[in-house]
Design an enzyme around this catalytic site. Sequence first.
Site: not given
Ligand code: HMG
Ligand code: MG
Length: 310
Positions: A24, A220, A251
């Site tokens: 992931r 990290h 990220c």
């Molecule tokens: P948004 O654009 O504000 O979402 O994103 P929304 O709720 O306004 O929806 C927009 C559109 O996206 C809609 O579609 C939703 O249905 C669709 P439309 O109606 O326009 O056709 N949608 C989705 N589709 C599929 N799956 C979903 C989903 N959600 C909305 N889950 C959101 C808000 C939170 C979804 C977005 O910001 C997002 O996906 N962010 C994720 C970013 C990410 O994955 N970052 C990396 C992981 S975090 C990390 O790596 C840190 C960690 O390792 C710890 C560390 O290192 O500190 C964990």
């Molecule tokens: Mg991480």
Amino acid sequence: MRMPQVERLPGLPERVTIYEVGARDGLQNEKAIVPAEVKAELVRRLAAAGLDMIETTSFVNPTWVPQLADAAEVLDLLGDLGRGANRPVLVPNERGLDRALEAGVGAIAVFGSATETFARRNLNRSVAESIEMFRPVVDRARAEGLWVRGYVSMCFGDPWEGDVPIGQVVDVCRSLTDLGIDQLSLGDTIGVATSGQVVSLLGALDRVGIGPDQIGVHFHDTYGQALANTLVALREGVTVVDASAGGLGGCPYAKSATGNLATEDLLWALEGAGVQTGVDLEAVVETSRWLAGRMGRPSPSRVVKALTGG
Ligand code: HMG
Ligand code: MG
């Protein structure tokens, strides 16, 4: 294969659980899209190496993270091996939970931020709004009997805001634990933490009732501090450590984030210190070597480099 000479280091736990995030955290940051079959094979190989907790993929908005848009396909390929309480997937919102439940997952992880800037950049929400976004996700997940983890990113420093006050981190940790999660993971997203900070944060959390038995650490390795910070956390009673095979990771929404602590580097240190993990170092090294071949570039892990001659 060479193995470390074993000399037990006092003060460490007898056994540590490695929470493997390579499939992931590792693959979400790759420029090239890795085929679903390669992702599934990675999970199979990691499981065969003895890694029990494996985060398999993310059900986030695929426009935000196209690298993991094939989450359902990967789980499909994995069958039973990709499901269960020891195969968490990242889920930010109810849409993600619907997709994850449809795919039959047994565990999820929500992911908050200690800072406002990163909450906006990573989740398009304020810190408070993101907690409200997670609330129904955690409620529903628990009602379905899923295991739930909560990450907090930027616990030790933020690329836009600089230093992050401990009180601010503790507040977000409390908000997440109040939702009823099973485990908290403290994220050093950009790899800047040093060991004194780790001791201070764990102490501050303990004082508000969040003990080391509820905590995993997620370092990290950007500044080469991940292993030192991990050993300090273990001495403070933590027994769950996040790591990624070969040291892949980063990220996409935090440019200064590089790979996670490499699973092999962690294993070398733990084997040498006489701590049990149940994981076969040689099999993980072989997996990273295989993946490096698929990705066309060498693994960043020091231990992989040393053991495979470059
Ligand atoms: P948004 O654009 O504000 O979402 O994103 P929304 O709720 O306004 O929806 C927009 C559109 O996206 C809609 O579609 C939703 O249905 C669709 P439309 O109606 O326009 O056709 N949608 C989705 N589709 C599929 N799956 C979903 C989903 N959600 C909305 N889950 C959101 C808000 C939170 C979804 C977005 O910001 C997002 O996906 N962010 C994720 C970013 C990410 O994955 N970052 C990396 C992981 S975090 C990390 O790596 C840190 C960690 O390792 C710890 C560390 O290192 O500190 C964990
Ligand atoms: Mg991480």
